[in-house]
Design a protein around this motif. Structure first.
Motif, PDB file in Angstrom:
ATOM      1  N   MET A  66      30.619  36.590 -12.354  1.00 18.92           N
ATOM      2  CA  MET A  66      29.982  36.107 -10.986  1.00 18.92           C
ATOM      3  C   MET A  66      28.668  35.640 -10.910  1.00 18.92           C
ATOM      4  SD  MET A  66      31.951  39.451  -9.570  1.00 18.92           S
ATOM      5  CE  MET A  66      31.742  39.207  -8.029  1.00 18.92           C
ATOM      6  N   SER A  67      28.851  34.837  -9.379  1.00 21.04           N
ATOM      7  CA  SER A  67      26.458  34.201  -9.284  1.00 21.04           C
ATOM      8  C   SER A  67      26.642  34.638  -8.182  1.00 21.04           C
ATOM      9  CB  SER A  67      27.569  32.740  -9.136  1.00 21.04           C
ATOM     10  OG  SER A  67      27.739  31.731 -10.792  1.00 21.04           O
ATOM     11  N   VAL A  68      25.062  34.596  -8.106  1.00 20.31           N
ATOM     12  CA  VAL A  68      24.338  34.285  -7.288  1.00 20.31           C
ATOM     13  C   VAL A  68      23.724  33.055  -6.213  1.00 20.31           C
ATOM     14  CG1 VAL A  68      22.092  35.127  -6.029  1.00 20.31           C
ATOM     15  CG2 VAL A  68      23.234  36.834  -7.371  1.00 20.31           C
ATOM     16  N   LEU A  69      24.570  32.735  -5.350  1.00 21.87           N
ATOM     17  CA  LEU A  69      24.226  31.707  -4.457  1.00 21.87           C
ATOM     18  C   LEU A  69      23.630  31.183  -3.769  1.00 21.87           C
ATOM     19  CD1 LEU A  69      27.826  30.279  -3.717  1.00 21.87           C
ATOM     20  CD2 LEU A  69      26.643  29.914  -6.245  1.00 21.87           C
ATOM     21  N   MET A  70      21.991  30.496  -3.387  1.00 24.81           N
ATOM     22  CA  MET A  70      21.133  30.141  -2.535  1.00 24.81           C
ATOM     23  C   MET A  70      21.371  29.153  -1.422  1.00 24.81           C
ATOM     24  SD  MET A  70      17.103  30.666  -3.410  1.00 24.81           S
ATOM     25  CE  MET A  70      16.614  29.082  -4.357  1.00 24.81           C
ATOM     26  N   ASP A  71      21.295  29.610  -0.265  1.00 23.73           N
ATOM     27  CA  ASP A  71      20.802  28.626   0.574  1.00 23.73           C
ATOM     28  C   ASP A  71      19.402  28.731   1.166  1.00 23.73           C
ATOM     29  OD1 ASP A  71      23.312  27.667   0.871  1.00 23.73           O
ATOM     30  OD2 ASP A  71      23.655  28.886   2.439  1.00 23.73           O
ATOM     31  N   ALA A  72      18.628  27.017   1.170  1.00 19.75           N
ATOM     32  CA  ALA A  72      17.381  27.301   0.480  1.00 19.75           C
ATOM     33  C   ALA A  72      16.931  25.771   1.988  1.00 19.75           C
ATOM     34  CB  ALA A  72      16.594  27.110  -0.310  1.00 19.75           C
ATOM     35  N   ASP A  73      16.522  26.609   3.194  1.00 16.70           N
ATOM     36  CA  ASP A  73      15.501  25.302   3.739  1.00 16.70           C
ATOM     37  C   ASP A  73      14.358  24.468   3.188  1.00 16.70           C
ATOM     38  OD1 ASP A  73      13.547  27.069   5.170  1.00 16.70           O
ATOM     39  OD2 ASP A  73      14.166  27.767   6.566  1.00 16.70           O
ATOM     40  N   ASP A 131       2.213  22.629 -13.127  1.00 19.84           N
ATOM     41  CA  ASP A 131       2.546  21.435 -12.103  1.00 19.84           C
ATOM     42  C   ASP A 131       3.656  21.740 -10.440  1.00 19.84           C
ATOM     43  OD1 ASP A 131       1.614  19.684 -13.916  1.00 19.84           O
ATOM     44  OD2 ASP A 131       3.835  20.726 -15.882  1.00 19.84           O
ATOM     45  N   GLY A 132       3.524  22.458 -10.170  1.00 20.53           N
ATOM     46  CA  GLY A 132       4.635  22.675  -8.879  1.00 20.53           C
ATOM     47  C   GLY A 132       5.755  22.634  -8.525  1.00 20.53           C
ATOM     48  N   GLN A 133       6.675  22.977  -9.802  1.00 19.32           N
ATOM     49  CA  GLN A 133       8.214  22.868  -9.995  1.00 19.32           C
ATOM     50  C   GLN A 133       8.508  23.590  -8.979  1.00 19.32           C
ATOM     51  OE1 GLN A 133       6.457  23.429 -12.640  1.00 19.32           O
ATOM     52  NE2 GLN A 133       7.146  24.094 -14.023  1.00 19.32           N
ATOM     53  N   GLU A 134       9.810  23.705  -8.602  1.00 18.61           N
ATOM     54  CA  GLU A 134      10.106  24.266  -7.973  1.00 18.61           C
ATOM     55  C   GLU A 134      12.245  24.765  -7.478  1.00 18.61           C
ATOM     56  OE1 GLU A 134       8.523  24.098  -4.029  1.00 18.61           O
ATOM     57  OE2 GLU A 134       9.583  22.324  -3.744  1.00 18.61           O
ATOM     58  N   ILE A 135      12.476  24.616  -7.702  1.00 17.78           N
ATOM     59  CA  ILE A 135      14.641  24.908  -6.621  1.00 17.78           C
ATOM     60  C   ILE A 135      14.159  24.538  -5.569  1.00 17.78           C
ATOM     61  CG2 ILE A 135      16.508  25.729  -6.631  1.00 17.78           C
ATOM     62  CD1 ILE A 135      15.428  27.796  -8.137  1.00 17.78           C
ATOM     63  N   PRO A 136      14.886  23.192  -5.337  1.00 17.85           N
ATOM     64  CA  PRO A 136      14.410  22.171  -4.103  1.00 17.85           C
ATOM     65  C   PRO A 136      15.475  22.588  -3.068  1.00 17.85           C
ATOM     66  CG  PRO A 136      16.085  21.190  -5.860  1.00 17.85           C
ATOM     67  CD  PRO A 136      15.951  22.247  -6.785  1.00 17.85           C
ATOM     68  N   ALA A 137      15.676  22.924  -1.961  1.00 14.24           N
ATOM     69  CA  ALA A 137      16.285  22.825  -0.834  1.00 14.24           C
ATOM     70  C   ALA A 137      17.348  22.218  -1.475  1.00 14.24           C
ATOM     71  CB  ALA A 137      15.355  22.311   0.655  1.00 14.24           C
ATOM     72  N   GLY A 138      19.004  22.768  -0.454  1.00  8.05           N
ATOM     73  CA  GLY A 138      19.513  22.723  -0.217  1.00  8.05           C
ATOM     74  C   GLY A 138      20.813  23.839  -0.461  1.00  8.05           C
ATOM     75  N   ALA A 139      21.750  23.676   0.131  1.00  7.82           N
ATOM     76  CA  ALA A 139      23.213  25.117   0.398  1.00  7.82           C
ATOM     77  C   ALA A 139      23.694  25.390  -1.607  1.00  7.82           C
ATOM     78  CB  ALA A 139      23.877  24.160   0.999  1.00  7.82           C
ATOM     79  N   GLY A 140      24.309  26.161  -1.287  1.00  3.50           N
ATOM     80  CA  GLY A 140      25.286  26.922  -2.314  1.00  3.50           C
ATOM     81  C   GLY A 140      24.227  26.530  -3.717  1.00  3.50           C
ATOM     82  N   LEU A 141      23.350  26.752  -3.864  1.00  2.83           N
ATOM     83  CA  LEU A 141      22.689  26.865  -4.732  1.00  2.83           C
ATOM     84  C   LEU A 141      22.944  27.715  -6.316  1.00  2.83           C
ATOM     85  CD1 LEU A 141      19.467  24.515  -4.267  1.00  2.83           C
ATOM     86  CD2 LEU A 141      21.009  23.735  -4.874  1.00  2.83           C
ATOM     87  N   GLU A 142      22.853  27.965  -7.020  1.00  7.42           N
ATOM     88  CA  GLU A 142      23.454  29.120  -8.367  1.00  7.42           C
ATOM     89  C   GLU A 142      22.249  29.303  -9.322  1.00  7.42           C
ATOM     90  OE1 GLU A 142      27.275  29.329 -11.255  1.00  7.42           O
ATOM     91  OE2 GLU A 142      25.725  28.468 -11.694  1.00  7.42           O
ATOM     92  N   ILE A 143      21.482  30.231  -8.508  1.00 10.53           N
ATOM     93  CA  ILE A 143      20.244  30.880  -9.004  1.00 10.53           C
ATOM     94  C   ILE A 143      20.539  31.796 -10.294  1.00 10.53           C
ATOM     95  CG2 ILE A 143      19.377  30.081  -7.211  1.00 10.53           C
ATOM     96  CD1 ILE A 143      19.168  33.027  -6.243  1.00 10.53           C
ATOM     97  N   ALA A 144      21.912  32.622 -10.299  1.00 12.66           N
ATOM     98  CA  ALA A 144      21.924  33.328 -11.131  1.00 12.66           C
ATOM     99  C   ALA A 144      23.020  34.106 -11.013  1.00 12.66           C
ATOM    100  CB  ALA A 144      21.205  34.616 -10.996  1.00 12.66           C
ATOM    101  N   THR A 145      23.755  34.365 -12.549  1.00  9.62           N
ATOM    102  CA  THR A 145      25.031  34.714 -12.776  1.00  9.62           C
ATOM    103  C   THR A 145      24.664  36.260 -14.116  1.00  9.62           C
ATOM    104  OG1 THR A 145      24.079  33.299 -15.253  1.00  9.62           O
ATOM    105  CG2 THR A 145      25.908  32.695 -12.989  1.00  9.62           C
TER     106      THR A 145
END
Length: 204
Positions: A66-73, A131-145
């Protein structure tokens, strides 16, 4: 007779003037209402932060990923997950970073399996040179399984919750959060949490 005609013309001009003024007023009113509606609904639709656990099903004792999905603005610099499930029915394994987390180059990934659930803490940019990397904004982003495995067979279809649980797991207890612009966002500050479900099916 001529005075009567002039009076009629004046009345017609006055009526037309009132119509023009009313139409202009209505136009301004509609514009104002549209601006309010756009602000309210636009903010709701396009500025939502959410975590969601996917649903799944499995037959017999087969494992189900299963997955955890993220929506981020906005970009996300890290997150914490705290998830519980019915330990009399299921066991968890392979708690891992998802594709979007790996693609962002996460430098600190800490999964932990506990008596009644599991946690996962992630910091995207944890070590020098920062270096300031990050997960970019978006919808339905799989962040964990993670993988759920039934502990016993069922004879009828059985739904069991896989749920976000704040303030329950680990010591000190952890809450589900994401980090944006250096600030933690949780369920009390606008993070929507959507639980999932796993359906256990009798063996084929």
């Amino acid at each position: 007779m001529e005075g009567s005609v002039d009076s009629r013309r004046i009345s017609e001009v006055s009526l037309e003037t009132r119509r023009v003024v009313m139409n202009r007023s209505l136009s301004r009113l509609y514009s104002a209402l549209f601006a309010v509606v756009f602000t309210v609904f636009g903010t709701h639709l396009f500025a939502q932060n959410a975590l969601s656990i996917t649903n799944g099903s499995t037959a017999g004792l087969a494992p189900e990923t299963m997955s955890v999905l993220m929506d981020a603005d906005a970009g996300v610099q890290g997150f914490v997950l705290a998830i519980t499930y019915d330990t009399s029915l299921l066991a968890v394994s392979n708690v891992s970073a998802g594709q979007e987390t790996l693609s962002a180059g996460a430098e600190l990934i800490v999964p932990e399996t506990l008596g009644s659930g599991f946690t996962l803490g992630v910091v995207i940019d944890a070590t020098a040179p920062f270096d300031g990397q990050e997960i970019p904004a978006g919808a339905g982003l799989e962040i964990a399984t993670f993988t759920m495995t039934p502990l016993s067979l069922v004879t009828v279809d059985t739904d069991t919750a896989i749920a976000f649980s704040d303030g329950v797991l680990n010591n000190p207890p952890l809450s589900n959060i994401i980090v944006q612009n250096g600030q933690s966002i949780d369920a009390n500050t606008g993070l929507e949490l959507n639980d999932g479900s796993l359906t256990l099916l009798p063996p084929p």
